[in-house]
Design a protein around this motif. Structure first.
Motif, PDB file in Angstrom:
ATOM      1  N   VAL A 224       0.897  -1.594   0.565  1.00 31.64           N
ATOM      2  CA  VAL A 224      -0.303   0.333   0.334  1.00 31.64           C
ATOM      3  C   VAL A 224       1.013   1.303   0.201  1.00 31.64           C
ATOM      4  O   VAL A 224       0.201   2.044  -0.641  1.00 31.64           O
ATOM      5  CB  VAL A 224      -0.857   0.178   1.106  1.00 31.64           C
ATOM      6  CG1 VAL A 224      -2.224   0.767   1.264  1.00 31.64           C
ATOM      7  CG2 VAL A 224      -2.106  -0.990   1.396  1.00 31.64           C
TER       8      VAL A 224
ATOM      9  N   ILE B 238      -5.499   8.264   5.318  1.00 30.61           N
ATOM     10  CA  ILE B 238      -4.673   7.825   3.754  1.00 30.61           C
ATOM     11  C   ILE B 238      -4.704   5.951   3.672  1.00 30.61           C
ATOM     12  O   ILE B 238      -5.595   5.498   2.773  1.00 30.61           O
ATOM     13  CB  ILE B 238      -3.807   8.495   2.964  1.00 30.61           C
ATOM     14  CG1 ILE B 238      -3.601   9.792   2.978  1.00 30.61           C
ATOM     15  CG2 ILE B 238      -3.135   7.515   1.871  1.00 30.61           C
ATOM     16  CD1 ILE B 238      -2.372  10.356   2.482  1.00 30.61           C
ATOM     17  N   PHE B 239      -4.257   5.550   4.205  1.00 32.59           N
ATOM     18  CA  PHE B 239      -4.483   4.062   4.494  1.00 32.59           C
ATOM     19  C   PHE B 239      -6.030   3.786   4.440  1.00 32.59           C
ATOM     20  O   PHE B 239      -6.309   2.883   4.294  1.00 32.59           O
ATOM     21  CB  PHE B 239      -3.839   3.699   5.640  1.00 32.59           C
ATOM     22  CG  PHE B 239      -3.893   2.161   5.466  1.00 32.59           C
ATOM     23  CD1 PHE B 239      -2.617   1.331   5.275  1.00 32.59           C
ATOM     24  CD2 PHE B 239      -4.181   1.549   6.921  1.00 32.59           C
ATOM     25  CE1 PHE B 239      -2.470  -0.067   5.416  1.00 32.59           C
ATOM     26  CE2 PHE B 239      -4.237   0.174   6.581  1.00 32.59           C
ATOM     27  CZ  PHE B 239      -3.798  -0.465   6.078  1.00 32.59           C
TER      28      PHE B 239
ATOM     29  N   ILE C 208      -8.431   5.486   3.353  1.00 28.15           N
ATOM     30  CA  ILE C 208      -9.291   5.107   2.226  1.00 28.15           C
ATOM     31  C   ILE C 208      -9.287   4.373   0.958  1.00 28.15           C
ATOM     32  O   ILE C 208      -9.797   4.000   0.286  1.00 28.15           O
ATOM     33  CB  ILE C 208      -8.959   7.105   1.627  1.00 28.15           C
ATOM     34  CG1 ILE C 208      -7.960   7.598   1.019  1.00 28.15           C
ATOM     35  CG2 ILE C 208     -10.326   7.786   2.674  1.00 28.15           C
ATOM     36  CD1 ILE C 208      -7.916   8.844   0.487  1.00 28.15           C
ATOM     37  N   ARG C 209      -7.584   4.095   1.176  1.00 27.66           N
ATOM     38  CA  ARG C 209      -7.075   3.417   0.489  1.00 27.66           C
ATOM     39  C   ARG C 209      -7.884   1.646   0.878  1.00 27.66           C
ATOM     40  O   ARG C 209      -7.984   0.633  -0.482  1.00 27.66           O
ATOM     41  CB  ARG C 209      -5.663   2.880   0.652  1.00 27.66           C
ATOM     42  CG  ARG C 209      -4.330   3.919  -0.399  1.00 27.66           C
ATOM     43  CD  ARG C 209      -5.128   3.408  -1.253  1.00 27.66           C
ATOM     44  NE  ARG C 209      -5.380   2.498  -2.383  1.00 27.66           N
ATOM     45  CZ  ARG C 209      -3.933   1.955  -2.559  1.00 27.66           C
ATOM     46  NH1 ARG C 209      -2.749   2.840  -2.456  1.00 27.66           N
ATOM     47  NH2 ARG C 209      -3.849   0.771  -3.059  1.00 27.66           N
TER      48      ARG C 209
END
Lengths: 551, 373
Positions: free
Chosen positions: A296, A374-375, A377-378
């Motif tokens: 990721v 961010i993690f 939404i990823r």
């Protein structure tokens, strides 16, 4: 959520019920040590399996074993229930040697797709109606079926140059459409080994995914068939899921062989086994976490290195215990190779130190990883694996538990010392990449709980009762035609082994049920319709080890 | 939030024309004077200009030389609990030499179906576009090549050429991963260049000029004085909101985490640079680092007071380099600690988030500056 009985018990299906359900479709009985077995006609497969799934609740096709006898081929469907894996039934489908054609089970259980391809590839049984009758582990050009009778190993594989074309050569899907064919692998930074994924892209969107496996096929099953039960097989399991799950794999063989040959294991050895296995689980989950972060984040970043750093401590402890860092070969039939290293106090203290530091490290991971927006939404809502789909593909382990399937062999089909310890089975309902990561992180904490309790037990164990091995005959020759399928909760899920004894000191058939094999087969369900980065993340979240997929 | 700070500096924009414009001597002229080359007419002037450009170019290339093989490794190692290079020389510094020999002596592999002129030109375009930008950056200590009136516009324009290089690299490599990387690079650069330029414009409204030298000297006045220590009116302090916007857009522009999608090693191998090896690879890599430094230089110039800092003015270049490296350090920090966003999320953040915010910032700045004036 715990080891106890809170789970809603599944309705017990007795043998009588099964006999009534299958009725006169059963030609004969062929009971296995673990389950009643029914012999059925090759064209009744879908019928019987559908009835068993829908009427009796056998929703888990745990394994499919194919083998050849002098007079017949045989496919064995090992069925169990996700709700209660101790309820098992084996469906045995014999076919003639002249015309080994059997009906496919793929419409009933999706996971039969890959299994039947493997059975065709290695043993040579044709499955009628199979949607994709290709070889799976060996190249398409392979001649013969290596596990069939009369296969000549010495005969060279002559393949003409044209047939031996580069398998990653095709570079388009079809001329008409706007899609692009893309080979991801066999050499690609994110395939976690030699995996080749044939992908069709529409822009950045993944339209079609077809994992191509077999690059790491090392004939593990056949090697086990050529080794003696007593000593020669135990080193092999370490090499299936080779990254850190050695003891978990060894336990799969130990459990199966001990049940087959009726060997007792001293309680003390069971405690050591439980502790060692859980250490392996921590190491394995750390690596899974680290490499998922790698997928990721995109580089060898902080999380990856922290994961490796913390795994290193576990490896040190395991090295103290077993003398090896990866290929432990520590379990023996009837126990373990030796007691804890001397001085015991030092070993116990070292392990305790690790456990004491673990919560802080887990918090650090949560800070860096799961709390990162961010993690989130990823990984939120990407790589969706619905529970029903997961069951169809036979997914187990953290992958299944991340989809809310409350299935853990350690609790549901207890072995070792798990039954006497306090710990919980972790499930998450998100069904997405995030849930799978979360499950692994929480399982690390649960494993730590188990190890803690094991250490307490080991510390107080009376010195004169520390038996690490029971008396096991030098040569084991289980009765001919005893068959057994047993599984343990490996790092990636249900790691099972089927053994058929043929009266000698080596197995007649040795079949490995690899959790990674099943989990990987669900990859198209996770990634089709999503973006390329999500395909990579989903692949990482499945946490496959190609050594175990290809065997 | 920002309004208060801007109001606090109410005097600065209006007072700007009153500040006597400092007559700066540009580096080519100074060199011409020092070496006596300016006595040789146009030829001498050209030579002096070339010499000056050579000095600035070498300085920047030397910095990337230190950053690429050494500093990047050391910084990442510090973040990830490792040691990194330490075998050659003090703190492994000589690895720079070893690495340059290694990289330059590798075989140049060119794909069979590569689109030749484009494939060869791409690395040069990527690297040179960044170097061009440094021409108008005032680096302090008299190192300033040119100071055209459209300085800021010029910097954005030449650094934008890099996108062309990336597309050329991606397309000409005849590799699907390269193509995907090239496409991503364009989509990303378009999405982020607009907020970048618009945020830059809000600074132009403050300074009232596009000329880099002027923008720097406009930041020299004290913003406020606390206990005898005067805080300069650097635009990062005057309008922190614009600073953050610009910083984010800049990270996307140079393709660094969390916006390194065009390369995305785990997804599309190495994006547009997948098929480049040996010297071409070095050039592309160099270009990337130069762009990070150019980004740093722009940020330092328009937000951090350029070469301004405590001590004598001769130390300007030192402060300037420190500021550039601070930005470089930030990119490495993010690379170690922040995940990469997905390409669709990246585009969404660019068009729906940053663009709107940067316009809001521009309008607000214009309104406030207009009101005060």
């Amino acid at each position: 959520m715990s080891t106890g009985l809170e789970r809603e018990p599944s309705v017990e299906v007795t043998e009588g019920d099964l006999e009534a359900l299958i009725g006169d479709r059963a030609l004969a009985r062929d009971d296995h040590l673990n389950a009643p077995g029914f012999v059925i006609r090759p064209d009744d497969v879908q019928d019987v399996l559908t009835d068993l799934r829908d009427e009796a609740g056998f929703d888990h096709l745990a394994n499919l074993t194919a083998q050849q006898y002098p007079d017949r081929y045989e496919s064995i469907y090992h069925l169990r229930k996700y709700a209660d894996p101790t309820q098992e039934v084996s469906i045995v489908v014999p076919t003639t040697t002249d015309e080994p054609v059997s009906q496919t089970a793929e419409p009933v259980f999706r996971t039969a797709d890959w299994h039947e391809r493997e059975a065709f590839d290695l043993v040579g049984i044709d499955y009628e109606g199979h949607p994709d009758p290709r070889r799976i582990l060996l190249p398409e050009t392979w001649q013969g079926h290596p596990l069939s009778e009369g296969y000549d190993q010495e005969k060279p594989q002559l393949v003409t140059l044209t047939e031996h074309a580069n398998p990653v050569q095709p570079d388009h899907h079809d001329d008409e459409s706007d899609t692009m064919f893309l080979n991801i692998g066999p050499h690609h930074p994110a395939t976690h080994g030699v995996l080749h994924i044939e992908t069709v892209l529409d822009g950045e969107t993944v339209v079609d995914v077809d994992p191509d496996i077999g690059y790491l096929h090392r004939c593990e099953e056949q090697m086990c068939q050529n080794g003696t039960y007593r000593h020669q097989i135990m080193p092999y399991p370490d090499r299936w899921d080779y990254v850190s799950a050695g003891l978990l794999n060894e336990w799969a063989y130990a459990r199966t062989a001990e049940d087959l040959a009726d060997i007792d294991v001293p309680e003390y050895a069971q405690v050591i086994r439980t502790m060692g296995a859980e250490l392996c689980r921590i190491a394995s989950h750390m690596l899974a976490l680290a490499t998922f972060a790698l997928d990721v984040y995109g580089d060898f970043t902080a999380i990856f290195q922290y994961g490796m750093r913390d795994r290193e401590v576990v490896q040190d402890i395991l090295e103290d215990l077993t003398g090896q860092r990866l290929m432990f070969n520590y379990f023996r039939l009837g126990g373990v190779a030796w007691d804890l290293p001397e001085p015991r106090e030092e070993f116990i203290e070292k392990t305790r130190d690790f456990l004491d530091g673990l919560p802080a490290k887990v918090d650090e991971y949560h800070d860096l990883l799961t709390a990162n927006e961010i993690f989130q939404i990823r990984t939120h809502d990407t790589g969706i694996l619905e529970p029903e789909v997961a069951k169809q593909y036979g997914c187990t382990g953290p992958v299944a538990r991340g989809s809310g399937i409350d299935y853990d062999i350690r609790r549901d089909d207890p072995y070792g010392y798990y039954d006497n310890l306090e710990w919980d089975v972790v499930t998450e309902d998100g069904c997405d990449n995030y849930s799978r990561v979360l499950v692994r992180m929480q399982e690390v904490e649960e494993s730590a709980k188990i190890i803690e309790q094991c250490l307490d037990l080991l510390e107080d164990w009376p010195e004169d009762e520390r038996t690490v091995q029971s008396n096991v005959p030098r040569t084991l020759k289980p009765d001919a035609d005893t068959e057994i399928y047993r599984s343990v909760e490996g790092a990636k899920g249900e790691l099972g082994i089927y053994i058929r004894a043929d009266g000698t000191d080596k197995p007649g058939r040795f079949k490995i049920r690899s959790p990674c094999f099943h989990n990987l087969s669900a990859l198209p369900e996770l990634s089709e319709g999503e973006y390329v980065p999500d395909l990579i993340a989903s692949l990482g979240s499945l946490d496959i080890v190609l050594g175990e997929v290809d065997r | 939030m920002t309004g208060g700070q801007i109001a606090g500096t109410a005097t600065s924009p209006s007072a700007l024309p009153a500040v006597p414009l400092q007559e700066t001597v540009l580096l080519p002229e100074r060199l011409g004077g020092l070496t006596g080359l300016d006595g040789f007419g146009l030829g001498g002037e050209l030579l002096a200009t070339f010499l000056a450009a050579f000095i600035v170019g070498s300085l920047m290339l030397a910095m990337t030389g230190v950053a690429g093989p050494w500093a990047k490794r050391k910084i990442t190692a510090a973040f990830t609990d490792r040691i990194a290079v330490n075998r050659l020389g003090p703190a492994g510094l000589f690895i720079i030499l070893a690495d340059s020999v290694r990289l330059l002596s590798k075989e140049l592999v060119i794909p069979e179906n590569a689109d030749r002129p484009a494939y060869d030109l791409a690395p040069i375009v990527v690297a040179s576009s960044a170097l061009l930008g440094f021409a108008v950056i005032p680096m302090g200590s008299g190192i300033h090549l040119a100071d055209p009136e459209v300085g800021l516009a010029y910097v954005f324009a030449v650094s934008g050429i890099a996108s062309l290089g990336l597309v050329m690299a991606g397309y000409a490599s005849s590799n699907k991963y390269s193509l995907l990387g090239g496409l991503r690079a364009v989509a990303q650069n378009i999405a982020y260049e607009i907020p970048l330029v618009i945020t830059g414009m809000s600074i132009v409204i403050f300074a009232g000029t596009l000329q880099m030298g002027e923008i720097v000297s406009a930041q020299a006045k004290p913003l406020l004085t606390v206990a005898g220590v005067s805080v300069p009116s650097w635009y990062a302090l005057v309008n922190p909101f614009a600073f953050v916007l610009f910083l984010v857009a800049n990270f996307a522009e140079v393709g660094r985490n969390p916006f390194d999608t065009p390369e995305a090693p785990t997804e599309i191998v190495a994006g547009y640079q997948t098929e480049y090896s040996s010297v071409y690879f070095v050039l592309i890599y160099l270009g990337e680092f130069l762009h990070i430094f150019l980004g740093g230089a722009i940020i330092a110039t328009i937000f951090l007071g350029g070469p301004a800092g405590p001590g004598p003015a001769a130390l300007g270049i030192v402060w300037f380099i420190i500021k550039i490296w601070a930005v470089f350090f930030a990119t490495q920090w993010l690379r170690s600690a922040v995940p990469r966003v997905r390409i669709d999320q990246l585009i969404e953040i660019g068009w729906k988030g940053l663009l709107v915010l940067s316009f809001a910032n521009l309008v607000l700045t214009a309104a406030i500056v207009g009101l005060i004036a």
